[in-house]
Design an enzyme around this catalytic site. Structure first.
Site, PDB file in Angstrom:
ATOM      1  N   GLU A   1       8.516  50.512  42.934  1.00  0.00           N
ATOM      2  CA  GLU A   1       7.476  50.817  43.988  1.00  0.00           C
ATOM      3  C   GLU A   1       7.578  51.852  45.114  1.00  0.00           C
ATOM      4  O   GLU A   1       8.653  51.863  45.488  1.00  0.00           O
ATOM      5  CB  GLU A   1       7.162  49.210  44.659  1.00  0.00           C
ATOM      6  CG  GLU A   1       6.902  48.081  43.783  1.00  0.00           C
ATOM      7  CD  GLU A   1       7.274  46.577  44.145  1.00  0.00           C
ATOM      8  OE1 GLU A   1       7.602  46.615  45.316  1.00  0.00           O
ATOM      9  OE2 GLU A   1       7.459  45.626  43.548  1.00  0.00           O
TER      10      GLU A   1
ATOM     11  N   HIS B   1      15.345  41.152  53.663  1.00  0.00           N
ATOM     12  CA  HIS B   1      15.745  42.572  53.633  1.00  0.00           C
ATOM     13  C   HIS B   1      17.040  42.939  53.800  1.00  0.00           C
ATOM     14  O   HIS B   1      17.448  44.027  53.693  1.00  0.00           O
ATOM     15  CB  HIS B   1      14.832  43.539  54.750  1.00  0.00           C
ATOM     16  CG  HIS B   1      13.704  43.581  54.325  1.00  0.00           C
ATOM     17  ND1 HIS B   1      12.579  42.397  54.412  1.00  0.00           N
ATOM     18  CD2 HIS B   1      12.723  44.520  53.969  1.00  0.00           C
ATOM     19  CE1 HIS B   1      11.446  43.002  54.148  1.00  0.00           C
ATOM     20  NE2 HIS B   1      11.286  44.408  53.905  1.00  0.00           N
TER      21      HIS B   1
ATOM     22  N   GLU C   1       7.748  42.859  40.400  1.00  0.00           N
ATOM     23  CA  GLU C   1       9.146  43.225  39.938  1.00  0.00           C
ATOM     24  C   GLU C   1       9.600  42.670  38.632  1.00  0.00           C
ATOM     25  O   GLU C   1      10.374  43.326  37.788  1.00  0.00           O
ATOM     26  CB  GLU C   1      10.110  42.516  41.123  1.00  0.00           C
ATOM     27  CG  GLU C   1      10.156  43.237  42.361  1.00  0.00           C
ATOM     28  CD  GLU C   1       8.898  42.709  43.272  1.00  0.00           C
ATOM     29  OE1 GLU C   1       8.117  41.753  42.859  1.00  0.00           O
ATOM     30  OE2 GLU C   1       8.656  43.469  44.169  1.00  0.00           O
TER      31      GLU C   1
ATOM     32  N   PHE D   1      14.214  46.162  47.792  1.00  0.00           N
ATOM     33  CA  PHE D   1      15.282  45.490  48.542  1.00  0.00           C
ATOM     34  C   PHE D   1      15.885  44.361  47.491  1.00  0.00           C
ATOM     35  O   PHE D   1      15.137  43.729  46.747  1.00  0.00           O
ATOM     36  CB  PHE D   1      14.963  44.761  49.782  1.00  0.00           C
ATOM     37  CG  PHE D   1      14.524  45.706  50.758  1.00  0.00           C
ATOM     38  CD1 PHE D   1      15.646  46.096  51.723  1.00  0.00           C
ATOM     39  CD2 PHE D   1      13.210  46.364  50.815  1.00  0.00           C
ATOM     40  CE1 PHE D   1      15.349  46.884  52.789  1.00  0.00           C
ATOM     41  CE2 PHE D   1      13.116  47.096  51.975  1.00  0.00           C
ATOM     42  CZ  PHE D   1      13.915  47.418  53.111  1.00  0.00           C
TER      43      PHE D   1
END
Ligand SMILES: Cc1ncc(C[n+]2csc(CCOP(=O)(O)OP(=O)(O)O)c2C)c(N)n1
Ligand SMILES: Cc1ncc(C[n+]2csc(CCOP(=O)(O)OP(=O)(O)O)c2C)c(N)n1
Ligand SMILES: [Mg+2]
Ligand SMILES: [Mg+2]
Lengths: 324, 348, 324, 348
Positions: free
Chosen positions: A28, A128, A59, A82
């Site tokens: 992405e 994150h 994903e 992440f």
């Protein structure tokens, strides 16, 4: 040779990797923006949008499609923004990527790399700051490596791309710009499966990897100031693990602290402790201690400092090990 | 979107609204479907005898399976599921391998070199995106190969179906999505799986064409797949095909379908048998008789029995061999564990 | 009170749980068929299809929808057909189910149960033999329990339903019909967080859970025949763990073997070994041994027997521990 | 499906093709949108000063956010994302909480009792199904409450979007899916996110209605949401709404959008400002002047500044407190770890 940040070293590795026409980068926002952390900066411009592919926000789709490409002979390198966003792809990883070789008895393989920026310490939003390597190290068929310096980041990434098996590649977010060092030009490989003896010592072994190497070496430096002879190991490769290096070190020092930022329970440190206990119990002069993140969701920015193991927490664990 | 499924041969064996098909092709499809049915029965019987673990019968779906792969070239890829043994076989994946997997031997998952078919997917949903990645790779490599993936009506509920379709749309990969809507996902009827009227219409969510076909009509299936393959090869992207068919037996040999569906339902579908209509047509043309039937069956049985014999002659993996296919080069711990496992096996 | 199989005990627990109008059962094929293993047999007929809900084939959707229900005050119990099909829902579990309490500082919670039939030994197809509890035990915010007998299966399941936090509930597939025993009628709770001291002994501790309890007690029986005094612990609850019971046992015996069927590397046994090492190192007279599945994909039917730890593998590990 | 987005007020403030709206309602929406914009600017400024971690600005999307929640009753649920601060605020989730989260304090995630809004979703995609589950629970409990979930165009690519929509279709849950198509998902333009012409048309894959609306027209947004809420309350199930709007700023304060999009693009959208058209309409009716504007702004600023002051007055979580919300009763290891963490904090 030149001084680079860890982020730049990765960029250089990817650039080199793209010399192989089988290599495709997917993720992405990796194109024009060069990814959230600019690791792919300039690569789409240089290698074209067929080789450096911006994907939809999906994903599982990214990993699943990359897996298909790998089966068909390409060498995809996937960036997940992440580590905390890798879970939607977990099924693809555990059920397919890790298993196609055994499922097909070598007829089909998945030589691919999944890059996962990981770790806390930058005051980011929820999800994150994850360090969930343990959900990957437990999966047979995967290799799991963790970069810690610009030099090994580039060498390990190039080794991961050449590896005939799928590699989960962890990149320590807070070292992206903080870690700087000499990085050789062109292609070189840092072997997967070999740990790095960062520092020799005889009183105690500090064993860690990735982003926590900074606090670990800082603790070692300060302990040295107190007259302690510290051995420091950067595992670099969690699977396969350089067990002999760990065991030899503890046989020599008789004392060890294992450090990571993932939560304690079921973290990879437990595996290291179990290994030491199995192979070097009689050398142990004190219980091996684990210094890790707590068993909580990584706190947000304002309380994050209470979560991450600090050099002083490592030191106090080391002192208590040394005192017993 | 057309809501009437494409048909060539009606259930009574009459040709619908077009020129007559080529007899030799039809005869070949009939032979394949016959072999498929015999295999299905054989496998079910082997399972009852404990010689296979479980088995997922596809009786009633022979036209879909044979028709789906008929238009594929050898270099095209097939990415199919646990119920698609016939499709796989007719794309070159040997009965022997399919049997081995069902017996519980991982070497079934290794088709001969040159056969571009992945081992049957056991998880529902995850494999469709593989066909997108494979097709995409072929596009990048500049070959003309396409990838066809087979899945059920239930599989369309998984998130991975959505991501696969969306990627195929965005990257115009040469993929054919072939859904065998056999009315059931284990005990869940199609009507409760999704509130959309058809599966085919889901293609619209991705800017892709959706096609409905009579999945019991091998010629119609072959026709729509051939069109989708042509589209894909021409660089025009993916197609979603919904083949309307019916799972005549239980979900697997372990499933008791009478717990959740009425006998009468199946009865209705039996009248639409995919083999019978072809037989009727051939017979009407004088291209079928009992003798021919026996010949086809004994040829097929011979092949199937040979495969059974071959598969059963394979010695099962030794304790050591289970460590052999985790990595190209076994890691240190695997070498050590292998030694332990071999030692325990000697003791056991 | 009556003799039941483990499967029947679970059915009885669910039937009792459904007395609470907040309880909703969800899963694939749990209605008319009563689930792949017939655990929900008859419950839809009795409690209606609004309370015992057949779902589309979409594990993430099932867990995510159940999570929403839990937030809104219901007590969903989810059945995933096999542990190997839980991965598509992993993101929902780790990113939402496990975290809503911390994310909202107790304002929203997810009192729900996710039932996962697990384990090898029935000659099933690929993905049907998983034992990946380690990917759940490492997640802060979850509880993870494993049934082993009809009695504790019912008691633990009812305790899980009453628990204010999300519980991953592992059901040993190969014990579903093999395990039989007395099961009390009506409602009773087996406490989560308490291990079960199955058998007292003084020479060695065998520590296990779930399906492997059978091989473990078999090994204990045979070792007793050789004159060894064996202590046997059934952990039952992996998170929270009854650490005191484990530590007390090893302090007494000085020797231990930890057994599970999941692969070795990063399996939950590593955590147990690390715990013992941390708290009872000086009591240890020999290295704790782990007897586990190998680091391979669980083999299919014909080679499965080479994978699962057998009573004799446990015995030979125990003997080697006893001999050192 | 209609391909023309629903509109009430054109960009120039003229009413399209219907009776004039109610002035007091329009004035209230204008005030809310003004407050929303001021908050957005304030938060961006705070971030630049290092007082917030990162921030996801929604400038240009005020009409979507204010319009989406206007039809909701207090007992209805809002399940929104990181960019939906304004929608959350006008459903009762205090600015203070939103600021706390952005400062990096988990107590932001605890809205006051009675506010039926979940903390902002940071992962893309996973939260939509929660709104299905919540709405479903309300249906089971027999209340009349509905759940509205907000998400972006990018989020529709995640598998969880598909599963959420499908469940909503199958179980007819009272859910409103509100997609703010702001043209971008970080650097990915909508045209590359999916090959479908609209997001709204994806509803067809689930047997649900899809509605396209001018997302910069607060009255049109409110109208379509009100219709969807009514449908949901009436037991007729879910609706997917696509609000066409534009993300005027970067993805977050950390994003440099000039790397991937042309300045001119934004310029076009600025002419469609959601506030300006309402202001023009009010002005034409004599219901707006500079004095009123100042009054609205100073009222709003007062509230925002008060929230900032309150949020900044909160002492951050202590080392011990990070252990407090993992379970209802902390487990043994957490109690022990808490003690260690408190000790290290004292030393640090
Ligand atoms: C991810 C996953 N979830 C659940 C299952 C269990 N399962 C096997 S087949 C099946 C039904 C699939 O139905 P459908 O897609 O219609 O295919 P069919 O069996 O009818 O050919 C289910 C739920 C699985 N194999 N994988
Ligand atoms: C599962 C997951 N993947 C990736 C991300 C990183 N990410 C955050 S926002 C975003 C783009 C989302 O775009 P869109 O849905 O259009 O919402 P917008 O930001 O435009 O409001 C991405 C990729 C994430 N938060 N979660
Ligand atoms: Mg089906
Ligand atoms: Mg967007």
């Amino acid at each position: 040779m030149g001084v680079m940040t860890l982020a730049q070293a990765l960029n250089s590795a990817l650039d080199v990797a793209l010399d192989d026409p089988r290599v495709v980068l997917m993720g992405e926002d990796i194109g024009k923006t060069g990814g959230v952390f600019r690791i792919t900066d300039g690569l789409q411009r240089k290698h074209g949008s067929q080789r450096v592919v911006d994907t939809p926000v999906a994903e599982s789709g990214i990993v699943g499609a990359a897996f298909g490409m790998a089966i068909a002979g390409l060498r995809p390198i996937v960036e997940i923004q992440f580590m905390g966003f890798s879970y939607p792809a977990y099924d693809q990883v555990i059920s397919h990527v890790a298993r196609i070789r055994s499922r097909s008895r070598h007829r089909f393989t998945a030589p691919m790399v999944i890059r996962l920026p990981y770790g806390a310490g930058i005051g980011a939003s929820e999800h994150h700051s994850e360090s969930t390597e343990a959900i990957y190290t437990h999966v047979p068929g995967l290799k799991v490596v963790v970069a810690s310096t610009p030099e090994n980041a580039k060498g390990l990434l190039l080794a991961a791309v050449e590896d005939p098996d799928p590699v989960i590649f962890l990149e320590p977010i807070r070292a992206y710009r903080a870690a700087r060092g000499e990085v050789p030009d062109g292609r070189y490989l840092t072997p997967i499966g070999a740990g790095m003896l960062e520092q020799r010592g005889s009183d105690i072994s500090l064993i860690s990897y990735g982003a926590m190497m900074r606090e670990t070496t800082e603790a070692a430096r300060r302990l040295a100031g107190e007259g302690v002879s510290v051995e420091v190991i950067d595992l670099r490769s969690l699977v396969p693990l350089d067990a002999d290096m760990v065991v030899a070190s503890v046989e020599k020092t008789g004392r060890a602290v294992v450090i990571h930022e993932a939560p304690l329970t079921g973290g990879y440190a437990a595996e290291i402790v179990a290994l030491i206990q199995e192979r070097a119990l009689y050398s142990l002069r004190a219980p091996v201690r684990r210094v890790t993140g707590w068993d909580v969701t990584v706190p947000l920015r304002l309380a994050e400092r209470h979560y991450l193991p600090s050099a002083s927490r490592i030191m106090s664990a080391a002192r208590s090990v040394l005192e017993t | 979107m057309r809501l009437e499924p494409r048909q060539v041969l009606a259930a009574d064996g009459t040709v619908i609204d077009r020129r007559e098909p080529d007899v030799s092709i039809v005869a070949a499809r009939y032979a394949a479907m016959t072999e498929a049915r015999l295999y299905d029965r054989k496998a079910s019987a082997l399972q009852r005898q404990g010689r296979l673990a479980t088995y997922a019968p596809y009786e009633g779906q022979e036209a879909s399976q044979v028709g789906a792969v008929a238009p594929l070239a050898a270099e095209d890829w097939l990415v199919a599921s646990y119920r698609d043994a016939a499709a796989m076989r007719f794309h070159g994946y040997p009965w022997k391998n399919l049997l081995l997997t069902r017996m519980g031997d991982e070497r079934g998952g290794r088709p001969p070199e040159g056969v571009n078919a992945t081992p049957p997917s056991i998880t529902v949903g995850g494999h469709m995106i593989h066909a997108v990645g494979i097709a995409w790779a072929e596009k990048i490599k500049g070959t003309r190969a396409v990838a066809l993936t087979m899945f059920g009506d239930g599989a369309t509920s998984e998130g991975d179906f959505h991501e696969a379709m969306n990627f195929a749309g965005v990257y115009r990969t040469p993929t054919v999505f072939f859904c065998q809507n056999n009315g059931w996902a284990i005990s869940m009827p199609r009507s409760r799986q999704t509130a959309s009227r058809t599966i085919a219409q889901k293609a619209g969510a991705y800017g892709l064409p959706g096609v409905l076909v009579d999945g019991n009509d091998v010629l119609a299936v072959e026709e729509v797949v051939a069109e989708a393959v042509e589209r894909a090869r021409a660089g025009e992207g993916a197609t979603l095909i919904e083949a309307l068919t019916y799972r005549v037996r239980g979900h697997t040999t372990a499933d008791d379908h009478q717990r959740y569906r009425a006998r009468e339902e199946a009865a209705g579908w039996l009248g639409k048998d995919p083999l019978e209509r072809v037989r009727l047509w051939l017979e009407r043309l004088g291209a079928w008789d009992e003798a021919l039937q026996s010949e086809i069956e004994s040829e097929a049985s011979r092949r199937i029995e040979a495969a059974v014999a071959e598969a059963e002659a394979v010695e099962s993996l030794s304790a050591g061999e289970i460590f052999d296919a985790m990595y190209e080069d076994p890691t240190g711990p695997l070498v050590a564990q292998r030694r332990l496992a071999e030692r325990s096996a000697r003791w056991a």
